[in-house]
Design a protein around this motif. Structure first.
Motif, PDB file in Angstrom:
ATOM      1  N   ASP A 232       0.797  -1.233   0.000  1.00  0.00           N
ATOM      2  CA  ASP A 232       0.000   0.000   0.000  1.00  0.00           C
ATOM      3  C   ASP A 232       0.827   1.280   0.000  1.00  0.00           C
ATOM      4  OD1 ASP A 232      -2.702  -0.025  -0.441  1.00  0.00           O
ATOM      5  OD2 ASP A 232      -3.260   0.522   1.588  1.00  0.00           O
ATOM      6  N   GLU A 233       2.170   1.177  -0.060  1.00  0.00           N
ATOM      7  CA  GLU A 233       3.025   2.358   0.003  1.00  0.00           C
ATOM      8  C   GLU A 233       3.891   2.479  -1.253  1.00  0.00           C
ATOM      9  OE1 GLU A 233       3.408   4.749   2.385  1.00  0.00           O
ATOM     10  OE2 GLU A 233       1.747   3.923   3.557  1.00  0.00           O
ATOM     11  N   ILE A 234       4.236   3.721  -1.587  1.00  0.00           N
ATOM     12  CA  ILE A 234       5.221   3.948  -2.637  1.00  0.00           C
ATOM     13  C   ILE A 234       6.563   3.362  -2.196  1.00  0.00           C
ATOM     14  CG2 ILE A 234       6.567   5.736  -3.821  1.00  0.00           C
ATOM     15  CD1 ILE A 234       4.148   7.571  -3.603  1.00  0.00           C
ATOM     16  N   ILE A 235       7.263   2.731  -3.106  1.00  0.00           N
ATOM     17  CA  ILE A 235       8.631   2.295  -2.805  1.00  0.00           C
ATOM     18  C   ILE A 235       9.538   3.512  -3.044  1.00  0.00           C
ATOM     19  CG2 ILE A 235      10.494   0.690  -3.379  1.00  0.00           C
ATOM     20  CD1 ILE A 235       8.425  -1.311  -4.269  1.00  0.00           C
ATOM     21  N   TYR A 236       9.689   4.312  -1.999  1.00  0.00           N
ATOM     22  CA  TYR A 236      10.434   5.567  -2.134  1.00  0.00           C
ATOM     23  C   TYR A 236      11.900   5.323  -2.461  1.00  0.00           C
ATOM     24  CZ  TYR A 236       6.395   7.938  -0.063  1.00  0.00           C
ATOM     25  OH  TYR A 236       5.142   8.436   0.192  1.00  0.00           O
ATOM     26  N   GLY A 237      12.428   4.183  -2.062  1.00  0.00           N
ATOM     27  CA  GLY A 237      13.828   3.894  -2.297  1.00  0.00           C
ATOM     28  C   GLY A 237      14.202   3.854  -3.765  1.00  0.00           C
ATOM     29  N   GLU A 238      13.216   3.657  -4.664  1.00  0.00           N
ATOM     30  CA  GLU A 238      13.550   3.600  -6.087  1.00  0.00           C
ATOM     31  C   GLU A 238      13.890   4.988  -6.647  1.00  0.00           C
ATOM     32  OE1 GLU A 238      10.332   2.025  -8.334  1.00  0.00           O
ATOM     33  OE2 GLU A 238       9.058   3.798  -8.123  1.00  0.00           O
ATOM     34  N   LEU A 239      13.699   6.052  -5.856  1.00  0.00           N
ATOM     35  CA  LEU A 239      14.100   7.392  -6.291  1.00  0.00           C
ATOM     36  C   LEU A 239      15.603   7.612  -6.115  1.00  0.00           C
ATOM     37  CD1 LEU A 239      11.200   9.527  -4.754  1.00  0.00           C
ATOM     38  CD2 LEU A 239      11.371   8.619  -7.080  1.00  0.00           C
ATOM     39  N   LEU A 240      16.239   6.825  -5.247  1.00  0.00           N
ATOM     40  CA  LEU A 240      17.668   7.000  -4.992  1.00  0.00           C
ATOM     41  C   LEU A 240      18.491   6.748  -6.260  1.00  0.00           C
ATOM     42  CD1 LEU A 240      17.936   5.160  -1.551  1.00  0.00           C
ATOM     43  CD2 LEU A 240      18.148   7.625  -1.934  1.00  0.00           C
ATOM     44  N   GLY A 241      19.503   7.587  -6.441  1.00  0.00           N
ATOM     45  CA  GLY A 241      20.395   7.429  -7.577  1.00  0.00           C
ATOM     46  C   GLY A 241      19.883   8.032  -8.864  1.00  0.00           C
ATOM     47  N   LYS A 242      18.660   8.554  -8.858  1.00  0.00           N
ATOM     48  CA  LYS A 242      18.107   9.154 -10.061  1.00  0.00           C
ATOM     49  C   LYS A 242      18.364  10.662 -10.077  1.00  0.00           C
ATOM     50  CE  LYS A 242      14.520   5.806 -11.195  1.00  0.00           C
ATOM     51  NZ  LYS A 242      15.091   4.716 -10.421  1.00  0.00           N
ATOM     52  N   THR A 243      18.418  11.213 -11.279  1.00  0.00           N
ATOM     53  CA  THR A 243      18.586  12.653 -11.422  1.00  0.00           C
ATOM     54  C   THR A 243      17.240  13.339 -11.218  1.00  0.00           C
ATOM     55  OG1 THR A 243      18.091  12.670 -13.788  1.00  0.00           O
ATOM     56  CG2 THR A 243      20.380  12.223 -13.137  1.00  0.00           C
ATOM     57  N   PRO A 244      17.231  14.631 -10.908  1.00  0.00           N
ATOM     58  CA  PRO A 244      15.953  15.345 -10.806  1.00  0.00           C
ATOM     59  C   PRO A 244      15.102  15.208 -12.064  1.00  0.00           C
ATOM     60  CG  PRO A 244      17.697  16.668  -9.860  1.00  0.00           C
ATOM     61  CD  PRO A 244      18.362  15.482 -10.494  1.00  0.00           C
TER      62      PRO A 244
END
Length: 411
Positions: A232-244
């Motif tokens: 039920d939650e966003i996997i926020y960790g997949e934002l790591l390492g990405k550019t803006p």
């Protein structure tokens, strides 16, 4: 004179037949027939219930027991009457059809033998289900109703449970979920809707919760995020390492940028307002520099989900993540300072706002020249796989205000 003679003659004839006519009327009246029938039935049962046997032929021998034949007959008849009463009281078998559909009570014995489409009444008497049945269960296509007649569910059933494709509604009749079900839970692909009718989420589900690839929508029905979900939650960790820029291809909602001034450095904190998170992007350039990478994601929530469990205290976190690899007081860093101030705008968080010296470039772009680095928080850091989780508290133990996610090698 002739008329008088005819009247006298007609009166004489009528008087002769009056008694016969009266008796015929009595014999053929419903009250007389009913009285005779009831009398016969009463006499039958009086004789039947006179169970005193007169000789040994009036007994049945069962093993070593002798049972009166009349008593046995009486028991059989009583059981039969009770069975007929039960069947009639739990089904409308002889009450006709409603709009062409047979109607049964929820506990009707005859419902077990019904096939195809029927109506089923709930205990309180309202029609709770209309659709296919098999062996007494709602199986196939059907509709479930609330006591006020609102359609709560339309779609496939399997043994009284939602199974397959279906549409679930709020009590108001507004659509709540449309998609796939398994054992009454959302399972597979589907869409969730708010009570105002706007779409909230579209994508995968497992055991009733958002799971897998999905899309989030704001209160106006506009898409704000596309990514992966778990429990039920966003996997926020997949934002790591990405550019803006890469993050902007996933996140389409409102955002606000906090840039470090020359006195502090060149890092940038970007608040993703519609998904309740922010991230720190490190680089030696501007916010548009593709070399910037997200190295720290802050989730602005005092709840951490582990499977179906919602955890709101450090003791619960330890029970899931084990012993912390670090704990202690620490001065806030920029993403923590921004998080504290964002949360404090809603309700006082930790020790209140962190003092900042800022200047606004645009409404969504703020330069941070300095902030109170003496502001202290208590940190618990745990390692889980390739990631570290840091929970920010006011003091040791108790609850946490928010948590941060970093790659395992990050400090």
């Amino acid at each position: 004179m002739g008329n008088n003679l005819f009247s006298v003659l007609w009166s004489s004839i009528k008087s002769k037949f009056a008694t016969i006519v009266s008796k015929l009327r009595m014999w053929f009246s419903w009250d007389f027939i009913r009285t005779r029938i009831i009398g016969k039935i009463r006499d039958f049962f009086v004789n039947l219930f006179n169970v005193k046997p007169k000789n040994k032929d009036d007994y049945y021998t069962v093993f070593r027991w002798m049972i009166s034949k009349k008593l046995a007959y009486m028991i059989v008849i009583v059981v039969g009457v009770v069975s007929i009463w039960y069947i009639l009281s739990t089904t409308n078998l002889f009450a006709g059809r409603s709009e062409g559909l047979p109607t049964y009570k929820y506990n009707s014995f005859m419902l077990r033998f019904a096939k195809d489409k029927v109506r089923i009444k709930a205990k309180s008497g309202y029609v709770a289900y209309e659709g296919d049945v098999s062996k007494g269960y709602a199986t196939g296509e059907g509709k479930l109703f609330s006591p006020n007649g609102t359609v709560l569910y339309t779609g496939s059933f399997e043994k009284n449970m939602y199974e397959g494709e279906g549409t679930q509604n709020y009590e108001t009749g507004i659509i709540h979920y449309k998609g796939e079900f398994h054992a009454n839970l959302y399972e597979g692909q589907g869409s969730l809707y708010r009570e105002n009718g706007t779409r909230e989420y579209e994508g995968g589900f497992a055991q009733g919760m958002k799971e897998g690839a999905g899309k989030l929508f704001d209160a106006g029905g506009n898409q704000v995020y596309e990514g992966s979900f778990a429990s039920d939650e966003i996997i926020y960790g997949e934002l790591l390492g990405k550019t803006p820029q890469q993050i902007r291809e996933k996140y389409f909602g409102s955002q606000k940028m906090y840039e470090e001034g020359e006195e502090l450095g060149s890092d940038v904190v970007i608040h993703l307002e519609d998904i309740n998170a922010l991230y720190l992007a490190e680089s030696d350039g501007s916010a548009t520099d593709d070399s910037m990478k997200a190295v720290n994601v802050v989730v602005l929530s005092g709840m951490f989900r582990a499977g179906k469990t919602e955890i709101r205290g450090i003791d619960g976190i330890k029970g899931v993540l084990g012993d912390p690899i670090y704990e202690g007081y620490s001065s806030v860093i920029l993403p923590e300072a921004v998080a504290i101030n964002v949360l404090s705008d809603r309700q006082k968080t930790l020790n209140g706002r962190v003092k900042m010296d800022t200047s606004a470039v645009y409404s969504d772009d703020t330069i941070v020249r300095s902030f109170d680095q003496e502001y202290s928080v208590y940190i618990y850091t745990f390692r889980r796989g390739d990631l570290t989780y840091s929970f920010v508290c006011n003091e040791p133990g108790g609850s946490f205000a928010f948590y941060e996610i970093q790659e395992g090698g990050s400090e």
